[in-house]
Design an enzyme around this catalytic site. Sequence first.
Site, mmCIF file in Angstrom:
data_model
loop_
_atom_site.group_PDB
_atom_site.id
_atom_site.type_symbol
_atom_site.label_atom_id
_atom_site.label_comp_id
_atom_site.label_asym_id
_atom_site.label_seq_id
_atom_site.Cartn_x
_atom_site.Cartn_y
_atom_site.Cartn_z
ATOM 1 C CB SER A 184 -0.930 -0.004 1.203
ATOM 2 O OG SER A 184 -0.171 0.051 2.394
ATOM 3 C CG HIS A 212 -4.253 -1.766 -0.886
ATOM 4 N ND1 HIS A 212 -4.901 -0.536 -0.940
ATOM 5 C CD2 HIS A 212 -3.827 -1.911 0.380
ATOM 6 C CE1 HIS A 212 -4.833 0.028 0.254
ATOM 7 N NE2 HIS A 212 -4.209 -0.784 1.076
ATOM 8 C CE LYS A 243 -7.639 -1.202 2.301
ATOM 9 N NZ LYS A 243 -7.040 -2.285 3.052
HETATM 10 C C1 LIG Z 1 -6.959 -2.759 4.432
HETATM 11 C C2 LIG Z 1 -6.184 -3.992 4.528
HETATM 12 C C3 LIG Z 1 -6.540 -5.013 5.401
HETATM 13 C C4 LIG Z 1 -7.668 -4.852 6.379
HETATM 14 O O1 LIG Z 1 -8.903 -4.825 5.747
HETATM 15 P P1 LIG Z 1 -10.229 -4.585 6.617
HETATM 16 O O2 LIG Z 1 -11.298 -5.311 5.897
HETATM 17 O O3 LIG Z 1 -10.423 -3.115 6.638
HETATM 18 O O4 LIG Z 1 -9.962 -5.128 7.974
HETATM 19 C C5 LIG Z 1 -5.824 -6.185 5.383
HETATM 20 N N1 LIG Z 1 -4.783 -6.362 4.530
HETATM 21 C C6 LIG Z 1 -4.392 -5.389 3.680
HETATM 22 C C7 LIG Z 1 -3.249 -5.628 2.760
HETATM 23 C C8 LIG Z 1 -5.075 -4.179 3.650
HETATM 24 O O5 LIG Z 1 -4.681 -3.225 2.832
#
Ligand SMILES: *Cc1c(COP(=O)(O)O)cnc(C)c1O
Length: 396
Positions: A184, A212, A243
Amino acid sequence: MYGKIQEHLAKELANIKEAGLFKAERIIVSPQQAEISLNTGENVLNFCANNYLGLSNHPALIQAAKDALDSHGFGMSSVRFICGTQDLHKTLEKKIAEFFGTEDTILYAAAFDANGGVFEPILTADDAIISDSLNHASIIDGVRLCKAQRFRYQNADMDDLEIQLKKASETARFKIIVTDGVFSMDGNVAPMDKINELAKKYDAMIMVDECHSAGVVGKTGRGVTELFDIRGEVDIITGTLGKAFGGGIGGFTTGKKEIIEMLRQRSRPYLFSNSLPPSIVNAGIAMFDMMAETTELQDKLHENTGYFMEKMKAAGFDIKPSKSAICAVMLYDAKLSQDMATKLLSEGIYVIGFYFPVVPKEQARIRVQLSAGHERAHLDKAIEAFIKVGKELGVI
Ligand SMILES: *Cc1c(COP(=O)(O)O)cnc(C)c1O
């Protein structure tokens, strides 16, 4: 008695503030979308949400959520295995498996829980987890909760991965390589083709966190297994509904059916935490139906990302190479990253500057996240603001 620890915490908080690491929250009073309103009365263009497909405020998803409130109620008041499984949960799990070309899926309250509960049920102290150094915090926590031996390789460094695989092979019964699909902070994509080769050579499983990358990477947004043409070859995929996939809440693990079945039996965040509410689940179903019908949003996201990166490079900015929707504008200097983000906000562009310890020292940057919700005019306004502020601060 709260007395002593109160003093201690107040001191710690003051230290955090002094180090410039205190996280304040900006307050949005509109829905999440490209143009947002803040409680200060400012209206800004949003370039820092994970709203990659622009679905956070999509009418079809809102309607599906409303429909389910009427047909299936508000909450589940139960975990899945007691009395918390509706037809909707089973349908969504099936649709996620269809999307990724996997055998079965298990839903969680969040991807944080999916990652937290994935290792311990399937691996023991006889086994080994070989994990990328930049993997998400939830993977790190998941690894900690499991007794398997731990090996870490430098981010996307395939020579180091091979060294760690060799080491792990000396003692481990089962091995699993674990990586984020897209990292990220840089927006770089994990080299899944090479990871797959090494996995075969050293008889290791693969787990990818597609948080992501799902919806974003690959021609139709099926994630890194599409980008590298290795669909069906990754054993475990974890992902989020928070996301690209609507931005509500919810996570999932999808992959080989015995693994998913074992998680339903033994995964603690699944067994001991409430079921996702029907409104969220039905919006997820509507979302995957939309994905199955058209790639319009993915196409627009790819077009927006290409356009933005091209124009920024042409303007002279130092951009990290990326196949994702994350564009890291490198500034290197921490203070500069904060000054630039502040000036951009006053130009109506909401972006975040990241610096140590979120990224390595001397690697400060502004992270721009593109979305299918952005129109060309939004992108042009952002590029223009970057150029104006970049010149003022001597960046370009
Ligand atoms: C955002 C993210 C998470 C967590 O996701 P949530 O559903 O918000 O708990 C886990 N792994 C990665 C790589 C992320 O970017």
